[in-house]
Design an enzyme around this catalytic site. Structure first.
Site, PDB file in Angstrom:
ATOM      1  N   GLY A  17       0.828  -1.212   0.000  1.00 34.69           N
ATOM      2  CA  GLY A  17       0.000   0.000   0.000  1.00 34.69           C
ATOM      3  C   GLY A  17       0.857   1.255   0.000  1.00 34.69           C
ATOM      4  O   GLY A  17       0.571   2.223  -0.727  1.00 34.69           O
ATOM      5  N   SER A 108      -2.002 -13.263  -4.775  1.00 33.26           N
ATOM      6  CA  SER A 108      -0.655 -13.771  -4.549  1.00 33.26           C
ATOM      7  C   SER A 108      -0.464 -15.022  -5.405  1.00 33.26           C
ATOM      8  O   SER A 108      -1.426 -15.739  -5.700  1.00 33.26           O
ATOM      9  CB  SER A 108      -0.532 -14.138  -3.076  1.00 33.26           C
ATOM     10  OG  SER A 108       0.525 -15.050  -2.882  1.00 33.26           O
ATOM     11  N   SER A 109       0.799 -15.301  -5.755  1.00 31.84           N
ATOM     12  CA  SER A 109       1.041 -16.466  -6.618  1.00 31.84           C
ATOM     13  C   SER A 109       0.787 -17.790  -5.895  1.00 31.84           C
ATOM     14  O   SER A 109       0.762 -18.843  -6.535  1.00 31.84           O
ATOM     15  CB  SER A 109       2.470 -16.429  -7.166  1.00 31.84           C
ATOM     16  OG  SER A 109       3.399 -16.430  -6.113  1.00 31.84           O
ATOM     17  N   CYS A 110       0.583 -17.754  -4.580  1.00 29.00           N
ATOM     18  CA  CYS A 110       0.298 -19.020  -3.871  1.00 29.00           C
ATOM     19  C   CYS A 110      -1.126 -19.515  -4.123  1.00 29.00           C
ATOM     20  O   CYS A 110      -1.510 -20.569  -3.616  1.00 29.00           O
ATOM     21  CB  CYS A 110       0.565 -18.891  -2.382  1.00 29.00           C
ATOM     22  SG  CYS A 110      -0.597 -17.828  -1.564  1.00 29.00           S
ATOM     23  N   TYR A 137      -4.477 -18.971   3.444  1.00 30.58           N
ATOM     24  CA  TYR A 137      -4.281 -17.671   2.785  1.00 30.58           C
ATOM     25  C   TYR A 137      -4.677 -17.768   1.316  1.00 30.58           C
ATOM     26  O   TYR A 137      -5.358 -16.885   0.775  1.00 30.58           O
ATOM     27  CB  TYR A 137      -2.811 -17.288   2.929  1.00 30.58           C
ATOM     28  CG  TYR A 137      -2.413 -15.991   2.288  1.00 30.58           C
ATOM     29  CD1 TYR A 137      -2.780 -14.780   2.857  1.00 30.58           C
ATOM     30  CD2 TYR A 137      -1.635 -15.974   1.133  1.00 30.58           C
ATOM     31  CE1 TYR A 137      -2.391 -13.580   2.279  1.00 30.58           C
ATOM     32  CE2 TYR A 137      -1.239 -14.787   0.554  1.00 30.58           C
ATOM     33  CZ  TYR A 137      -1.620 -13.588   1.130  1.00 30.58           C
ATOM     34  OH  TYR A 137      -1.227 -12.400   0.559  1.00 30.58           O
ATOM     35  N   LYS A 141      -7.472 -15.670  -0.862  1.00 28.84           N
ATOM     36  CA  LYS A 141      -7.105 -14.866  -2.040  1.00 28.84           C
ATOM     37  C   LYS A 141      -7.847 -15.348  -3.298  1.00 28.84           C
ATOM     38  O   LYS A 141      -8.222 -14.536  -4.147  1.00 28.84           O
ATOM     39  CB  LYS A 141      -5.591 -14.892  -2.262  1.00 28.84           C
ATOM     40  CG  LYS A 141      -4.826 -14.091  -1.212  1.00 28.84           C
ATOM     41  CD  LYS A 141      -5.157 -12.609  -1.338  1.00 28.84           C
ATOM     42  CE  LYS A 141      -4.445 -11.724  -0.360  1.00 28.84           C
ATOM     43  NZ  LYS A 141      -4.865 -10.320  -0.463  1.00 28.84           N
ATOM     44  N   PRO A 164       0.509 -10.882  -7.821  1.00 26.14           N
ATOM     45  CA  PRO A 164       1.962 -10.701  -7.782  1.00 26.14           C
ATOM     46  C   PRO A 164       2.684 -11.933  -7.267  1.00 26.14           C
ATOM     47  O   PRO A 164       2.162 -12.692  -6.450  1.00 26.14           O
ATOM     48  CB  PRO A 164       2.158  -9.533  -6.825  1.00 26.14           C
ATOM     49  CG  PRO A 164       0.915  -9.402  -6.048  1.00 26.14           C
ATOM     50  CD  PRO A 164      -0.184 -10.126  -6.775  1.00 26.14           C
ATOM     51  N   LEU A 167       7.015 -10.705  -3.073  1.00 37.57           N
ATOM     52  CA  LEU A 167       7.391  -9.289  -3.115  1.00 37.57           C
ATOM     53  C   LEU A 167       8.432  -8.978  -2.054  1.00 37.57           C
ATOM     54  O   LEU A 167       8.516  -9.657  -1.028  1.00 37.57           O
ATOM     55  CB  LEU A 167       6.156  -8.434  -2.843  1.00 37.57           C
ATOM     56  CG  LEU A 167       5.019  -8.617  -3.839  1.00 37.57           C
ATOM     57  CD1 LEU A 167       3.743  -7.965  -3.307  1.00 37.57           C
ATOM     58  CD2 LEU A 167       5.389  -8.040  -5.198  1.00 37.57           C
ATOM     59  N   HIS A 180       8.940 -12.921   5.370  1.00 40.06           N
ATOM     60  CA  HIS A 180       9.299 -13.730   4.204  1.00 40.06           C
ATOM     61  C   HIS A 180      10.822 -13.914   4.158  1.00 40.06           C
ATOM     62  O   HIS A 180      11.557 -13.266   4.892  1.00 40.06           O
ATOM     63  CB  HIS A 180       8.804 -13.049   2.919  1.00 40.06           C
ATOM     64  CG  HIS A 180       7.318 -13.054   2.791  1.00 40.06           C
ATOM     65  ND1 HIS A 180       6.535 -11.984   3.157  1.00 40.06           N
ATOM     66  CD2 HIS A 180       6.462 -14.011   2.372  1.00 40.06           C
ATOM     67  CE1 HIS A 180       5.272 -12.281   2.944  1.00 40.06           C
ATOM     68  NE2 HIS A 180       5.185 -13.514   2.475  1.00 40.06           N
ATOM     69  N   TRP A 203      16.360 -21.483   6.635  1.00 42.32           N
ATOM     70  CA  TRP A 203      15.354 -22.540   6.793  1.00 42.32           C
ATOM     71  C   TRP A 203      15.291 -23.427   5.558  1.00 42.32           C
ATOM     72  O   TRP A 203      15.460 -22.956   4.432  1.00 42.32           O
ATOM     73  CB  TRP A 203      13.969 -21.936   6.991  1.00 42.32           C
ATOM     74  CG  TRP A 203      13.798 -21.125   8.230  1.00 42.32           C
ATOM     75  CD1 TRP A 203      14.695 -20.978   9.254  1.00 42.32           C
ATOM     76  CD2 TRP A 203      12.665 -20.332   8.573  1.00 42.32           C
ATOM     77  NE1 TRP A 203      14.183 -20.151  10.211  1.00 42.32           N
ATOM     78  CE2 TRP A 203      12.939 -19.741   9.829  1.00 42.32           C
ATOM     79  CE3 TRP A 203      11.430 -20.065   7.965  1.00 42.32           C
ATOM     80  CZ2 TRP A 203      12.025 -18.897  10.471  1.00 42.32           C
ATOM     81  CZ3 TRP A 203      10.526 -19.231   8.592  1.00 42.32           C
ATOM     82  CH2 TRP A 203      10.826 -18.664   9.840  1.00 42.32           C
TER      83      TRP A 203
HETATM   84  O1  GFB Z   1       9.368 -16.297   1.785  1.00 43.61           O
HETATM   85  P1  GFB Z   1       8.795 -17.504   2.410  1.00 43.61           P
HETATM   86  O2  GFB Z   1       8.522 -17.426   3.863  1.00 43.61           O
HETATM   87  O3  GFB Z   1       7.449 -17.867   1.694  1.00 43.61           O
HETATM   88  O4  GFB Z   1       9.798 -18.742   2.176  1.00 43.61           O
HETATM   89  P2  GFB Z   1       6.816 -18.825   0.579  1.00 43.61           P
HETATM   90  C1  GFB Z   1      10.361 -19.058   0.932  1.00 43.61           C
HETATM   91  C2  GFB Z   1      11.410 -20.145   1.065  1.00 43.61           C
HETATM   92  O5  GFB Z   1      12.541 -19.606   1.757  1.00 43.61           O
HETATM   93  C3  GFB Z   1      10.971 -21.393   1.841  1.00 43.61           C
HETATM   94  C4  GFB Z   1      12.957 -20.525   2.771  1.00 43.61           C
HETATM   95  O6  GFB Z   1      11.484 -22.534   1.199  1.00 43.61           O
HETATM   96  C5  GFB Z   1      11.651 -21.192   3.204  1.00 43.61           C
HETATM   97  O7  GFB Z   1      11.900 -22.413   3.880  1.00 43.61           O
HETATM   98  N1  GFB Z   1      13.682 -19.806   3.813  1.00 43.61           N
HETATM   99  C6  GFB Z   1      15.016 -19.969   4.090  1.00 43.61           C
HETATM  100  C7  GFB Z   1      13.200 -18.920   4.700  1.00 43.61           C
HETATM  101  N2  GFB Z   1      15.365 -19.226   5.144  1.00 43.61           N
HETATM  102  C8  GFB Z   1      14.257 -18.543   5.548  1.00 43.61           C
HETATM  103  C9  GFB Z   1      14.015 -17.619   6.590  1.00 43.61           C
HETATM  104  O8  GFB Z   1      14.892 -17.270   7.384  1.00 43.61           O
HETATM  105  N3  GFB Z   1      12.731 -17.118   6.683  1.00 43.61           N
HETATM  106  C10 GFB Z   1      11.741 -17.488   5.812  1.00 43.61           C
HETATM  107  N4  GFB Z   1      10.524 -16.941   5.959  1.00 43.61           N
HETATM  108  N5  GFB Z   1      11.955 -18.411   4.845  1.00 43.61           N
HETATM  109  C11 GFB Z   1       4.738 -17.503   1.428  1.00 43.61           C
HETATM  110  C12 GFB Z   1       3.323 -17.919   1.652  1.00 43.61           C
HETATM  111  O9  GFB Z   1       5.319 -18.651   0.930  1.00 43.61           O
HETATM  112  O10 GFB Z   1       4.914 -16.521   0.429  1.00 43.61           O
HETATM  113  C13 GFB Z   1       2.344 -16.842   1.514  1.00 43.61           C
HETATM  114  O11 GFB Z   1       3.245 -18.640   2.852  1.00 43.61           O
HETATM  115  C14 GFB Z   1       2.596 -15.922   0.360  1.00 43.61           C
HETATM  116  O12 GFB Z   1       1.069 -17.392   1.412  1.00 43.61           O
HETATM  117  C15 GFB Z   1       4.017 -15.494   0.271  1.00 43.61           C
HETATM  118  O13 GFB Z   1       2.209 -16.489  -0.871  1.00 43.61           O
HETATM  119  C16 GFB Z   1       4.347 -14.695  -0.952  1.00 43.61           C
HETATM  120  O14 GFB Z   1       7.106 -18.295  -0.785  1.00 43.61           O
HETATM  121  O15 GFB Z   1       7.153 -20.245   0.790  1.00 43.61           O
END
Ligand code: GFB
Length: 312
Positions: A17, A108-110, A137, A141, A164, A167, A180, A203
């Site tokens: 936003g 979202s692309s999910c 989620y 969406k 999208p 992001l 993220h 992770w």
């Molecule tokens: O960005 P992320 O949390 O979202 O994780 P998603 C993407 C990838 O990065 C996964 C890895 O394979 C995670 O295991 N990863 C590695 C990490 N290190 C880290 C870390 O320190 N933190 C995080 N967060 N991830 C979300 C959805 O999915 O993306 C939502 O849950 C939404 O619904 C959003 O669509 C855009 O891409 O997996």
């Protein structure tokens, strides 16, 4: 959009936003309607309808949402489905009741099936099972897209949807439990460098691939679509390129200048193996992403350092 039109940006304090507000201000739209979540709880139908009745916005950018990374989505599915469903249903219905000229909904692309063919075309929607870590989620969406579609079909409302890819940008969430991957790794590498630590833990396996779009490019796409797109189908918004998470980690490590090693916490989920968007439809309307991933990360890191500096 007339330059003096009243434009409501729902979610203007969030990363998306606030980028849309920046873009509209840059383009010389002075009449922006903004409310924080404290001033207006978008999950409450009566509050939302009262707001629309009083303010009568001409255009709506629906960027308000409960969002988070893989762990937050997996841990709080009830909050993710409820908050998002309520926000969307209330704003979309009020926009119909109070005759909003045009509304843009952001998904979202999910929303696409976990094992969709790559690159993912818009037609893949509802063709297979979703990724379990973000199913709640995604269902909310998907409902938002369908609301726009059916309000257009039954009532003739000019409501459009954009999907999208992942992001990132300024005003992102850097909380390590709910963020993220990109802001999380940026913070982890920065803090490890400052502390002269030997390792950073990421992770999962690092093999999943993701496509990252700089949020100001998304804002540019949103305003472009408001001007140039009025149709039932939702449109993907991305860069057309994706990267393995372990390569993203190395890129961020180099930008930050961390000298140690990267290790993996494989008790954390990987999520969808890949969600690379087919962006040919939006590109055919005359829009293309401008910011390279490296440039975008450098900008976010500079902004992050500024924020850290001002906290001291
Ligand atoms: O960005 P992320 O949390 O979202 O994780 P998603 C993407 C990838 O990065 C996964 C890895 O394979 C995670 O295991 N990863 C590695 C990490 N290190 C880290 C870390 O320190 N933190 C995080 N967060 N991830 C979300 C959805 O999915 O993306 C939502 O849950 C939404 O619904 C959003 O669509 C855009 O891409 O997996």
């Amino acid at each position: 959009m007339d330059k003096h039109a009243k434009i409501y940006v729902a979610g203007h304090n969030g990363m998306v936003g606030s980028a849309i507000v920046r873009k509209l201000q840059e383009e010389g739209y002075p009449n922006l309607l903004l409310r924080s979540s404290k001033e207006l709880d978008l999950r409450r139908q009566a509050e939302v309808e009262r707001f629309f009745e009083q303010e009568q916005p001409d255009y709506v950018f629906l960027a308000a949402a409960k969002v988070g990374g893989i762990l937050a989505n997996d841990t709080y599915p009830a909050q993710f489905i409820y908050d998002n469903l309520m926000i969307e249903a209330n704003i979309i219905h009020a926009s119909y009741l109070y005759k909003v000229k045009k509304l843009l909904f952001l998904g979202s692309s999910c929303i696409y099936p976990k094992y969709a063919d790559q690159p993912i075309q818009e037609e893949a929607l509802l063709s297979g099972a979703l990724e379990p870590t973000n199913e709640a989620y995604a269902i909310a969406k998907i409902t938002g897209i369908e609301l726009c579609k059916f309000y257009r079909r039954q009532y003739g409302c000019d409501f459009i949807s954009a999907m999208p890819t992942n992001l990132y940008g300024i005003n992102d969430n850097f909380d390590l439990n709910s963020s993220h991957v990109l802001p999380a790794l940026l913070r982890k590498f920065h803090e490890a460098k400052e502390a002269q630590a030997k390792e950073v833990v990421m992770w999962g396996s690092g093999t999943p691939k993701r496509e990252f779009l700089y949020v100001d490019d998304l804002a540019d796409a949103c305003v472009h679509l408001m001007h140039h797109y009025s149709d039932e189908g939702h449109l993907n918004v991305g860069t057309g390129e994706d990267i393995a998470i372990k390569d993203l980690a190395h890129l961020i490590q180099n930008i930050v200048g961390f000298q140690g090693v990267i290790t993996h916490d494989i008790s954390k989920p990987d999520g969808t193996p890949r969600k690379w968007l087919d962006v040919s439809k939006i590109e055919a309307t005359g829009w293309k992403a401008q910011t390279t991933l490296e440039e975008g990360i450098q900008r976010v890191y500079a902004w992050y350092l500024e924020q850290e500096g001002s906290k001291r």
